[in-house]
Design a protein around this motif. Structure first.
Motif, PDB file in Angstrom:
ATOM      1  N   SER A  86       0.832  -1.209   0.000  1.00 50.90           N
ATOM      2  CA  SER A  86       0.000   0.000   0.000  1.00 50.90           C
ATOM      3  C   SER A  86       0.861   1.251   0.000  1.00 50.90           C
ATOM      4  O   SER A  86       0.539   2.259  -0.652  1.00 50.90           O
ATOM      5  CB  SER A  86      -0.926   0.009   1.226  1.00 50.90           C
ATOM      6  OG  SER A  86      -1.851  -1.038   1.167  1.00 50.90           O
ATOM      7  N   ALA A  87       2.010   1.182   0.738  1.00 49.05           N
ATOM      8  CA  ALA A  87       2.919   2.331   0.787  1.00 49.05           C
ATOM      9  C   ALA A  87       3.526   2.594  -0.578  1.00 49.05           C
ATOM     10  O   ALA A  87       3.668   3.758  -1.009  1.00 49.05           O
ATOM     11  CB  ALA A  87       4.003   2.092   1.822  1.00 49.05           C
ATOM     12  N   VAL A  88       3.877   1.500  -1.302  1.00 51.97           N
ATOM     13  CA  VAL A  88       4.447   1.640  -2.647  1.00 51.97           C
ATOM     14  C   VAL A  88       3.428   2.265  -3.594  1.00 51.97           C
ATOM     15  O   VAL A  88       3.734   3.185  -4.374  1.00 51.97           O
ATOM     16  CB  VAL A  88       4.922   0.269  -3.168  1.00 51.97           C
ATOM     17  CG1 VAL A  88       5.280   0.366  -4.659  1.00 51.97           C
ATOM     18  CG2 VAL A  88       6.106  -0.235  -2.365  1.00 51.97           C
ATOM     19  N   ILE A  89       2.176   1.768  -3.541  1.00 50.95           N
ATOM     20  CA  ILE A  89       1.117   2.294  -4.415  1.00 50.95           C
ATOM     21  C   ILE A  89       0.854   3.760  -4.101  1.00 50.95           C
ATOM     22  O   ILE A  89       0.684   4.583  -5.007  1.00 50.95           O
ATOM     23  CB  ILE A  89      -0.175   1.456  -4.252  1.00 50.95           C
ATOM     24  CG1 ILE A  89       0.048   0.023  -4.740  1.00 50.95           C
ATOM     25  CG2 ILE A  89      -1.326   2.107  -5.010  1.00 50.95           C
ATOM     26  CD1 ILE A  89      -1.097  -0.922  -4.449  1.00 50.95           C
ATOM     27  N   ASN A  90       0.866   4.084  -2.814  1.00 54.48           N
ATOM     28  CA  ASN A  90       0.633   5.470  -2.395  1.00 54.48           C
ATOM     29  C   ASN A  90       1.739   6.395  -2.905  1.00 54.48           C
ATOM     30  O   ASN A  90       1.486   7.532  -3.333  1.00 54.48           O
ATOM     31  CB  ASN A  90       0.540   5.535  -0.878  1.00 54.48           C
ATOM     32  CG  ASN A  90       0.125   6.923  -0.399  1.00 54.48           C
ATOM     33  OD1 ASN A  90      -0.871   7.479  -0.856  1.00 54.48           O
ATOM     34  ND2 ASN A  90       0.903   7.482   0.523  1.00 54.48           N
ATOM     35  N   LEU A  91       3.002   5.874  -2.833  1.00 60.65           N
ATOM     36  CA  LEU A  91       4.129   6.657  -3.345  1.00 60.65           C
ATOM     37  C   LEU A  91       3.983   6.916  -4.842  1.00 60.65           C
ATOM     38  O   LEU A  91       4.185   8.045  -5.319  1.00 60.65           O
ATOM     39  CB  LEU A  91       5.445   5.910  -3.059  1.00 60.65           C
ATOM     40  CG  LEU A  91       6.722   6.510  -3.689  1.00 60.65           C
ATOM     41  CD1 LEU A  91       7.037   7.865  -3.062  1.00 60.65           C
ATOM     42  CD2 LEU A  91       7.894   5.555  -3.521  1.00 60.65           C
ATOM     43  N   LEU A  92       3.656   5.880  -5.580  1.00 58.85           N
ATOM     44  CA  LEU A  92       3.489   6.019  -7.035  1.00 58.85           C
ATOM     45  C   LEU A  92       2.357   6.997  -7.380  1.00 58.85           C
ATOM     46  O   LEU A  92       2.428   7.720  -8.388  1.00 58.85           O
ATOM     47  CB  LEU A  92       3.194   4.648  -7.659  1.00 58.85           C
ATOM     48  CG  LEU A  92       4.331   3.616  -7.604  1.00 58.85           C
ATOM     49  CD1 LEU A  92       3.826   2.256  -8.076  1.00 58.85           C
ATOM     50  CD2 LEU A  92       5.512   4.081  -8.460  1.00 58.85           C
TER      51      LEU A  92
END
Length: 696
Positions: free
Chosen positions: A48-54
């Protein structure tokens, strides 16, 4: 975000926003691998953190390359998640959809590519975003960039495949959006919409027919599109739906009928034809279900009967006959009459005739109900008697005759007919003979003439009464439809029925001397005819009088009076000789000038103690009563009526003279010659008489 930075190397993040596609692509592959490892370990927080960053640092970045990299990264993350991607779609899909409206066409292109890859992975789980995706694709179908359009078309095909195989698609949630979009005019939008309607209708599990009323109007609207391809696609979709309607046991005819009625009045020819074709099928299939809509349907059909396009006219006439053949008890008679009355004002003859046909049909089937609405249509029916078409007038007369079967309505009809002739003399001139003759056929000639005579006997407008009687008299003497009436009058002296008719007509025929004379000759009451002629010695001879006399003389030469000429009786010879010796007159200004030295027309030869018998011969005086007819009383009746006419004419002359005098400004000059010259003034009545002759 710190978790994401710790997971994704800085070099990968840097390459993800590089201006070169290959570097962005390689970075996306790195992201895919990282997410796949996190998914296998079940670390969804870091995912979720990766998706949020993207999303926040890339797809919402003001830099176009960052946005492109973010979209590729989100697609790569979805691929890495594989079967577990569904739980993260709420994070992944919205930023991609948001990018569909990006100002940069390349970003929009990458958004289509990203969503395509995401959809391939999640398939059915993707349906929860269908409305938003559909709306976005609808807009992209008309994108200004050809590459974006191409990418959108590829994505559209994939979404269609997913929807057709999914059991999660909700047609109920989709229809409101479809209905809203159906009003667009953009040809790309329209093509996109028709394509989706066709696809969804092909899915057995999706009941598009049940929702057809929601988007039917939009499809019909596309039939008039400037693009031939769109018109063809819309027509193909409509044809398919019509076939389904024919095979479906349950159809919402009511809602669709209202749409079809409106489209039948479209200025576009193809739209009208399609609409009237649908209405035709609905009338055949719907039956009693369409009863509440029959009036509106009729309102759509009647104008199409006169359409300039033959195909439309043919279908409209067929539909009209189908509709009329339905004998439903729940007909809204008032509504249908209102439609028919309105169409009586149509500029097209065929439409007016069919409107009258409907009124006639309703009269035959629902007479009591139609008579309740008689006040609403009666004035229109009277106005229609002035129609330029004989066919229309004949239909109107048939309806009037049907209404007049009741005594009250019969008298009302004749009264209003006389009133119409009174206020519009041109109607009497143009249509009088046609109207009277037709009514005599439909309602019995004797009944019609008796009622007309009763009304005219007490007519206050003496000039109109005279004109009307002269018209009725001419119709009586010349029309084949009244031959039975003439035969009955010929038996006035020997038949009680003939006597009653003669007496009934006599009262109003008194308005016209020539009408009375011809009536007496027709009834073979020659003695009374000669007496009437003698009474005309006191008549003021004017142009009107002479014109009517001329008409009478001409009538005596027609086949109607052949029996009279064949009798060759002494009385006939005397009357004929004297009528043919009427002198000629001409006008000089307002004065009559004598054209001959004498006028023996009015003096009937008297034989001492003799009179003319009913067979035309001279015989001894039989008295004034024959077959119950009191001729002395009849003569008095005639003279009194003529006296009223003379007083009326005198009053009119005085009124005209008074008006003329008031209009002159200066004093009236004295005449240079005394008004005693026989050549300048009409002689007085007293000077006209001499040696049994009427001299003028």
């Amino acid at each position: 975000m710190a978790d994401a930075l710790s997971v994704i190397p800085a070099a990968v993040l840097r390459n993800l926003s590089d201006k070169l596609y290959e570097k962005r692509k390689n970075a996306a592959l790195e992201v895919e691998g990282i997410v796949k490892q996190l998914a296998s370990s079940g670390d969804h927080e870091k995912i979720s953190a990766v998706i949020n960053l993207l999303t926040t640092e890339y797809t919402f970045s003001p830099q176009a390359n960052h946005r492109k990299g973010g979209l590729i990264g989100l697609a790569a993350a979805t691929v890495g998640l594989s079967s577990e991607a569904a739980q993260h779609l709420e994070q992944i899909v919205p930023p991609v959809l948001n990018s569909f409206s990006d100002q940069d066409s390349r970003v929009r292109y990458y958004a289509c590519e990203a969503l395509y890859n995401i959809a391939k992975v999640v398939r059915g789980d993707f349906i929860i975003f269908f409305n938003q995706i559909f709306d976005a694709l609808c807009k992209l179908s008309a994108d200004s960039d050809a590459n974006v359009q191409s990418a959108a078309h590829l994505l559209d095909r994939l979404v269609k495949d997913i929807v057709t195989e999914s059991d999660q698609f909700s047609i109920e949630e989709f229809i409101p959006l479809l209905k809203e979009r159906m009003n667009v005019l953009n040809p790309y939008f329209r093509q996109f919409l028709v394509g989706w309607i066709t696809v969804l209708d092909s899915v057995p599990e999706i009941d598009m027919l049940g929702f057809l009323p929601d988007f039917l109007d939009g499809l019909f609207n596309m039939l008039s599109d400037s693009s031939h391809e769109i018109r063809q696609q819309a027509d193909s979709a409509l044809s398919e739906f019509l076939q389904e309607i024919k095979n479906s046991p349950s159809v919402d005819y009511d809602r669709m009928a209202k749409i079809l009625v409106q489209r039948a009045a479209s200025p576009d020819e193809f739209t009208r034809l399609t609409a009237i074709t649908w209405i035709n099928e609905f009338v055949k299939l719907g039956g009693d279900q369409l009863v509440p809509d029959y009036a509106e349907i009729l309102g759509a059909i009647l104008p199409c009967i006169s359409d300039k396009e033959e195909k439309i006219r043919v279908v409209a006439r067929e539909t009209n006959e189908e509709l009329r053949a339905i004998k439903a008890e729940a007909f809204d008679v008032g509504a249908i009459l209102s439609i028919a009355r309105r169409q009586l004002g149509s500029e097209w003859e065929a439409t007016r005739i069919e409107a009258l046909h409907w009124i006639s049909t309703l009269l035959n089937r629902h007479r009591a109900e139609v008579l309740c609405f008689l006040n609403d249509i009666f004035d229109s029916l009277l106005t229609a008697l002035s129609d330029s078409s004989d066919a229309v007038v004949l239909w109107v007369l048939d309806i009037h005759a049907c209404i007049a079967q009741d005594l009250l309505h019969f008298r009302q009809l004749v009264f209003f007919l006389v009133h119409s002739f009174r206020v519009d003399h041109s109607l009497l001139e143009r249509r009088g003979a046609l109207i009277i003759r037709r009514l005599c056929v439909l309602l019995d000639a004797e009944r019609v003439y008796r009622e007309l005579s009763t009304i005219l006997e007490g007519e206050a407008d003496l000039d109109f009464a005279c004109i009307m009687v002269q018209a009725l008299n001419l119709i009586l003497l010349t029309s084949s439809e009244l031959s039975g009436l003439r035969e009955l009058l010929k038996q006035s002296l020997v038949n009680p029925a003939g006597k009653d008719l003669f007496v009934s007509l006599y009262a109003s025929w008194c308005h016209s001397p020539m009408a009375i004379i011809s009536l007496c000759l027709l009834a073979q009451t020659y003695q009374h005819a000669s007496t009437v002629i003698q009474s005309l010695i006191e008549e003021d001879v004017n142009v009107k009088f002479l014109v009517q006399l001329d008409k009478l003389i001409r009538l005596l030469e027609t086949p109607i009076f052949a029996y009279l000429r064949l009798q060759q009786s002494a009385a006939f010879k005397i009357l004929r000789t004297r009528l043919k010796t009427v002198p000629s007159y001409s006008f000089n200004g307002e004065q009559l000038t004598r054209a001959s030295s004498g006028n023996p027309c009015y003096q009937i030869l008297h034989h001492s103690g003799s009179q003319i018998t009913e067979d035309g011969d001279l015989d001894q005086d039989n008295g004034n009563l024959q077959n119950g007819i009191n001729f002395a009383s009849r003569l008095q009746q005639f003279e009194q009526m003529q006296q009223q006419h003379r007083m009326h004419a005198k009053s009119q002359a005085q009124s005209r003279n008074s008006t003329t005098s008031l209009s002159k400004e200066g004093p009236k000059a004295e005449p240079s010659q005394p008004p005693t010259s026989d050549t300048n003034m009409p002689t007085s009545r007293s000077s006209r008489r001499g040696l049994g002759q009427l001299q003028i």
